[in-house]
Design an enzyme around this catalytic site. Structure first.
Site, mmCIF file in Angstrom:
data_model
loop_
_atom_site.group_PDB
_atom_site.id
_atom_site.type_symbol
_atom_site.label_atom_id
_atom_site.label_comp_id
_atom_site.label_asym_id
_atom_site.label_seq_id
_atom_site.Cartn_x
_atom_site.Cartn_y
_atom_site.Cartn_z
ATOM 1 N N CYS A 1 -0.376 -8.025 -0.864
ATOM 2 C CA CYS A 1 -0.753 -6.639 -1.140
ATOM 3 C C CYS A 1 0.211 -6.104 -2.179
ATOM 4 O O CYS A 1 1.413 -5.968 -1.902
ATOM 5 C CB CYS A 1 -0.702 -5.810 0.141
ATOM 6 N N HIS B 1 -10.292 -12.029 -6.108
ATOM 7 C CA HIS B 1 -10.776 -10.830 -6.786
ATOM 8 C C HIS B 1 -11.985 -11.153 -7.651
ATOM 9 O O HIS B 1 -12.044 -12.220 -8.273
ATOM 10 C CB HIS B 1 -9.675 -10.220 -7.673
ATOM 11 N N GLU C 1 -11.823 -2.841 -1.513
ATOM 12 C CA GLU C 1 -10.906 -3.842 -0.972
ATOM 13 C C GLU C 1 -11.527 -4.601 0.194
ATOM 14 O O GLU C 1 -12.138 -3.993 1.091
ATOM 15 C CB GLU C 1 -9.597 -3.184 -0.505
ATOM 16 N N CYS D 1 -5.255 -0.599 -5.618
ATOM 17 C CA CYS D 1 -5.037 -1.966 -5.146
ATOM 18 C C CYS D 1 -4.144 -2.648 -6.174
ATOM 19 O O CYS D 1 -4.546 -2.824 -7.330
ATOM 20 C CB CYS D 1 -6.359 -2.719 -4.993
ATOM 21 N N GLY E 1 -5.340 -6.064 -7.192
ATOM 22 C CA GLY E 1 -6.564 -5.849 -7.960
ATOM 23 C C GLY E 1 -6.278 -5.386 -9.376
ATOM 24 O O GLY E 1 -6.943 -5.813 -10.325
#
Length: 269
Positions: free
Chosen positions: A71, A147, A195, A204, A207
Site C-alpha cells: 500500500c 493494476h 481499489e 492509491c 496505483g
C-alpha cells in the site's frame, strides 16, 4: 486495544501494533473493525510487526477482510509512525507482502519511498477488454500488487461504473486495482481509482505509481510525474529500469482504543 488513525492523500487507515493487540486480526475481525457503522471505520488496517531479523513489517488488511501485498499511502504512514517512535531503521527498510521498500522522511514531513521495480506482466503495451457493455484499452502494471491503467477523458465519470467490473473480470483471477487517468500536460496526470477489496478511494499510492509508469513508457510523459488525486498530489519518478520513487504526505488524525463492547464482539468472531 489501541490504534492510531492516519491519512495519506485522503486514504485513511488504522495503524495497530501486533504486539499490543491480544486478539489476532482475521478477515472477519478486520471487516468489523473497519465497518463505519459497527466499528471504527477506515479503508484499511496497517498492522505493524517485526521480522525475526528485526526489520519492521507492514501487513495491509483491506475493508473486505482481504490482504494487499503493498500500500503506497500506507507505507508512508507506517514510515512516519515508526519515525515518531524512534523505530525507523537507519536504512529505511520496511518489509511488505510485496517485498522490501526503503523510505526516507523529509524535512517537510513528506515521505520518499523507493517502491521497487515496476513490471508489465502481460508485456509492455495495452490490450483491449470488453467489460460492462464497454470496450477499454488497459495497461497491466505490477507494483508488487496488480493494476489496470486506463486512459479516459473523464476519469471521475466512469470509476464507479467500470471499476468494479474490471476489478472482478475473469481476466484478473486475483482481482485488480483499477486506475482511470487523463494526461494534463507533459508531466501531469489526473487519476481516479477503484481499489481492489475497498472500492472507490480518494487516493492509491501504488496505483499512482502504476499510472505514472504506464504514462512514461506508453504515452511519452516525462518523469517525474505529478499525479492529481481526489485527496491530493503524489510525485512519482520512473527511471529507465522502471525503478519507481514516490513522494507524498502522511498525517496522523487521532488516537483511540477499542471499547469493551467492540472487543467482546471481536472475540466472538
Amino acid at each position: 486495544m489501541r490504534f492510531a488513525k492516519w491519512q495519506g492523500s485522503g486514504n485513511h487507515h488504522l495503524v495497530v501494533e501486533r504486539d499490543d493487540w491480544p486478539l489476532a486480526i482475521t478477515p472477519e475481525r478486520a471487516r468489523r473493525i473497519l465497518d463505519p457503522a459497527f466499528g471504527v471505520g477506515g479503508e484499511g488496517i496497517l498492522e505493524v510487526s517485526r521480522d525475526p531479523d528485526g526489520a519492521p513489517r507492514m501487513t495491509v488488511w483491506n475493508a473486505d477482510g482481504s490482504q494487499a501485498e503493498n500500500c503506497g499511502n500506507g507505507i508512508r504512514i507506517v514510515a512516519r509512525h515508526l519515525a515518531a517512535t524512534g523505530r525507523l531503521p537507519e536504512d529505511g527498510r520496511i518489509m511488505t507482502g510485496g517485498g522490501p521498500v526503503r523510505v526516507r522522511v523529509l524535512d517537510d514531513g513528506r515521505v520518499e519511498v523507493q517502491m521497487g521495480r515496476a513490471r508489465f506482466p502481460a508485456g509492455e503495451g495495452r490490450e483491449r477488454l470488453a467489460v460492462a457493455g464497454a470496450s477499454v484499452e488497459l495497461a497491466e502494471v505490477s507494483m508488487g500488487n496488480p493494476h489496470a491503467v486506463i486512459e479516459h477523458p473523464e476519469p471521475g465519470a466512469v470509476v464507479r461504473e467500470l471499476g468494479p467490473a474490471i476489478e472482478t473480470d475473469p481476466r484478473f483471477p486475483e482481482r485488480t486495482n483499477v486506475e482511470f487517468v487523463r494526461a494534463e500536460g507533459p508531466s501531469e496526470l489526473t487519476m481516479r481509482v477503484w481499489e481492489r477489496g475497498v472500492g472507490e478511494t480518494m487516493s492509491c499510492g501504488t496505483g499512482a505509481c502504476a499510472a505514472a509508469v504506464a504514462a512514461v513508457r506508453l504515452s511519452g510523459l516525462s518523469s517525474p510525474v505529478t499525479v492529481h488525486l481526489a485527496g491530493g498530489d503524489l510525485v512519482i519518478a520512473v527511471d529507465d529500469d522502471l525503478e519507481v520513487t514516490m513522494t507524498g504526505p502522511a498525517e496522523e488524525i487521532y488516537r483511540g482504543q477499542l471499547s469493551a463492547a467492540l472487543i467482546d464482539a471481536l472475540e466472538g468472531l
